[in-house]
Design a protein around this motif. Structure first.
Motif, mmCIF file in Angstrom:
data_model
loop_
_atom_site.group_PDB
_atom_site.id
_atom_site.type_symbol
_atom_site.label_atom_id
_atom_site.label_comp_id
_atom_site.label_asym_id
_atom_site.label_seq_id
_atom_site.Cartn_x
_atom_site.Cartn_y
_atom_site.Cartn_z
ATOM 1 N N LYS A 98 0.813 -1.217 0.000
ATOM 2 C CA LYS A 98 0.000 0.000 0.000
ATOM 3 C C LYS A 98 0.850 1.272 0.000
ATOM 4 C CE LYS A 98 -3.878 -2.389 0.544
ATOM 5 N NZ LYS A 98 -3.337 -3.765 0.680
ATOM 6 N N TYR A 99 2.154 1.133 -0.273
ATOM 7 C CA TYR A 99 3.064 2.266 -0.114
ATOM 8 C C TYR A 99 3.787 2.664 -1.403
ATOM 9 C CZ TYR A 99 2.197 1.305 4.765
ATOM 10 O OH TYR A 99 1.568 1.089 5.969
ATOM 11 N N ILE A 100 3.944 1.747 -2.341
ATOM 12 C CA ILE A 100 4.588 2.086 -3.609
ATOM 13 C C ILE A 100 3.673 3.006 -4.409
ATOM 14 C CG2 ILE A 100 5.430 1.181 -5.815
ATOM 15 C CD1 ILE A 100 6.232 -1.372 -4.336
ATOM 16 N N LEU A 101 4.226 4.124 -4.892
ATOM 17 C CA LEU A 101 3.441 5.125 -5.616
ATOM 18 C C LEU A 101 3.737 5.133 -7.113
ATOM 19 C CD1 LEU A 101 3.872 8.080 -3.089
ATOM 20 C CD2 LEU A 101 2.033 6.379 -3.172
ATOM 21 N N LYS A 102 4.857 4.517 -7.498
ATOM 22 C CA LYS A 102 5.219 4.458 -8.920
ATOM 23 C C LYS A 102 5.921 3.142 -9.200
ATOM 24 C CE LYS A 102 8.131 6.551 -12.494
ATOM 25 N NZ LYS A 102 9.180 7.573 -12.797
ATOM 26 N N LEU A 103 5.418 2.394 -10.178
ATOM 27 C CA LEU A 103 6.045 1.157 -10.624
ATOM 28 C C LEU A 103 5.957 1.119 -12.144
ATOM 29 C CD1 LEU A 103 7.347 -1.585 -10.172
ATOM 30 C CD2 LEU A 103 5.076 -2.541 -9.762
ATOM 31 N N ASP A 104 7.081 1.365 -12.808
ATOM 32 C CA ASP A 104 7.093 1.464 -14.267
ATOM 33 C C ASP A 104 7.509 0.128 -14.863
ATOM 34 O OD1 ASP A 104 7.234 2.253 -16.904
ATOM 35 O OD2 ASP A 104 8.138 4.198 -16.443
ATOM 36 N N ILE A 105 6.592 -0.509 -15.611
ATOM 37 C CA ILE A 105 6.853 -1.831 -16.198
ATOM 38 C C ILE A 105 6.804 -1.808 -17.727
ATOM 39 C CG2 ILE A 105 6.020 -3.106 -14.192
ATOM 40 C CD1 ILE A 105 3.357 -3.453 -15.783
ATOM 41 N N ARG A 106 6.834 -0.639 -18.315
ATOM 42 C CA ARG A 106 6.720 -0.535 -19.773
ATOM 43 C C ARG A 106 7.883 -1.225 -20.493
ATOM 44 N NH1 ARG A 106 6.441 5.666 -20.627
ATOM 45 N NH2 ARG A 106 7.813 5.567 -18.792
ATOM 46 N N PHE A 107 7.600 -1.590 -21.744
ATOM 47 C CA PHE A 107 8.610 -2.170 -22.638
ATOM 48 C C PHE A 107 9.156 -3.505 -22.137
ATOM 49 C CE2 PHE A 107 9.205 2.576 -22.641
ATOM 50 C CZ PHE A 107 8.382 2.805 -23.736
ATOM 51 N N ASN A 108 8.279 -4.283 -21.500
ATOM 52 C CA ASN A 108 8.592 -5.663 -21.140
ATOM 53 C C ASN A 108 7.634 -6.587 -21.888
ATOM 54 O OD1 ASN A 108 10.726 -5.745 -18.913
ATOM 55 N ND2 ASN A 108 9.310 -4.208 -18.098
ATOM 56 N N PRO A 109 8.121 -7.742 -22.367
ATOM 57 C CA PRO A 109 7.276 -8.600 -23.214
ATOM 58 C C PRO A 109 6.053 -9.171 -22.504
ATOM 59 C CG PRO A 109 9.329 -9.706 -22.632
ATOM 60 C CD PRO A 109 9.483 -8.270 -22.227
ATOM 61 N N GLY A 110 6.091 -9.253 -21.172
ATOM 62 C CA GLY A 110 4.973 -9.854 -20.451
ATOM 63 C C GLY A 110 3.843 -8.911 -20.099
ATOM 64 N N VAL A 111 3.964 -7.640 -20.471
ATOM 65 C CA VAL A 111 2.937 -6.656 -20.108
ATOM 66 C C VAL A 111 1.710 -6.824 -21.007
ATOM 67 C CG1 VAL A 111 2.365 -4.203 -19.942
ATOM 68 C CG2 VAL A 111 4.654 -5.005 -19.306
ATOM 69 N N SER A 112 0.555 -6.936 -20.382
ATOM 70 C CA SER A 112 -0.711 -6.953 -21.100
ATOM 71 C C SER A 112 -1.558 -5.780 -20.622
ATOM 72 C CB SER A 112 -1.473 -8.263 -20.842
ATOM 73 O OG SER A 112 -1.858 -8.353 -19.472
ATOM 74 N N PHE A 113 -2.556 -5.435 -21.397
ATOM 75 C CA PHE A 113 -3.415 -4.311 -21.019
ATOM 76 C C PHE A 113 -4.096 -4.581 -19.675
ATOM 77 C CE2 PHE A 113 -7.616 -2.289 -20.922
ATOM 78 C CZ PHE A 113 -7.249 -0.961 -21.041
#
Length: 242
Positions: A191-206
């Motif tokens: 409940k504390y992380i405010l930003k997690l950038d996962i762009r440009f990874n093959p496993g990302v789905s909408f």
């Protein structure tokens, strides 16, 4: 902020890093260190490590595109665990593989445990008093490496109970769908992380991206409410003291 290492030989870079390491130990005004595009040897990383172990002032460390690798980070890990003034670390573009994930997790854990202990020693049980525990990591940039799924698990196992880390950048790390699902599971709990950038990874789905954005918004809203409550509480105290 040394840059342009292509024009420097190993001896010159070793000398620069040795001087920087001594400065970290002796200069209380050195709060920002950026090393970019230098071909830093393991000997030079050892020179830097001595300074990281002693610094009480460094807040922002960037080592970008310096061929850090697992061997280099292994040298820095112990000293960085003791660098409690450090708030932001940027290790992007360094060919960091999956085994570095567990090391990053241990670094995060060392800083978190130190702040938890400080809270306990001060008797500060209320989460609104965390601003008393200044110093310690809150922003980690690992973009453009090759952590993969295994590296993600190495990091997340230390984050489920963590209350201090606010931002993690994992762009372009060849993370599979299983790794992205693990990050989504983390965000449903943390409940504390405010930003997690996962762009440009093959496993990302909408669907997974939307799930994480929803949980990040939840955390941001929670923080906003806590800050508003803390301000009201402060106003009441000030009125009572008048």
């Amino acid at each position: 902020t040394p840059k342009g290492g292509q024009n420097l030989d190993t001896r010159a870079i070793n000398k620069i890093c040795s001087m920087v390491g001594k400065n970290l130990t002796n200069n209380p005004n050195l709060v920002l260190l950026r090393l970019h595009g230098l071909r830093i040897s393991l000997e030079a990383y050892r020179a830097l490590a001595g300074g990281f172990a002693e610094t009480n002032s460094l807040k922002h460390l960037s080592i970008n595109n310096c061929r850090l690798g697992e061997a280099g980070f292994q040298i820095l890990l112990g000293p960085l665990e003791k660098a409690f003034s450090l708030s932001v670390i940027d290790l992007s573009n360094n060919n960091l593989g999956s085994r570095v994930g567990d090391m990053i997790g241990k670094l995060i854990s060392a800083h978190s445990q130190r702040r938890d202990l400080k809270l306990w020693e001060q008797g500060l049980r209320d989460s609104n008093t965390k601003n008393h525990c200044r110093g310690g990591l809150f922003d980690v940039n690992l973009s453009n490496n090759r952590l993969g799924e295994s590296g993600v698990y190495g990091i997340t196992k230390f984050l489920y109970q963590d209350t201090w880390i606010k931002s993690i950048d994992l762009r372009s790390n060849n993370i599979s769908e299983a790794g992205i699902k693990e990050l989504a599971s983390l965000m449903s709990s943390n409940k504390y992380i405010l930003k997690l950038d996962i762009r440009f990874n093959p496993g990302v789905s909408f669907e997974l991206y939307l799930e994480m954005v929803t949980n990040l918004r939840r955390n941001i809203s929670k923080l906003r409410n806590e800050l508003e409550f803390a301000q009201v509480e402060q106003d009441v105290i000030e009125e009572e003291l008048q």
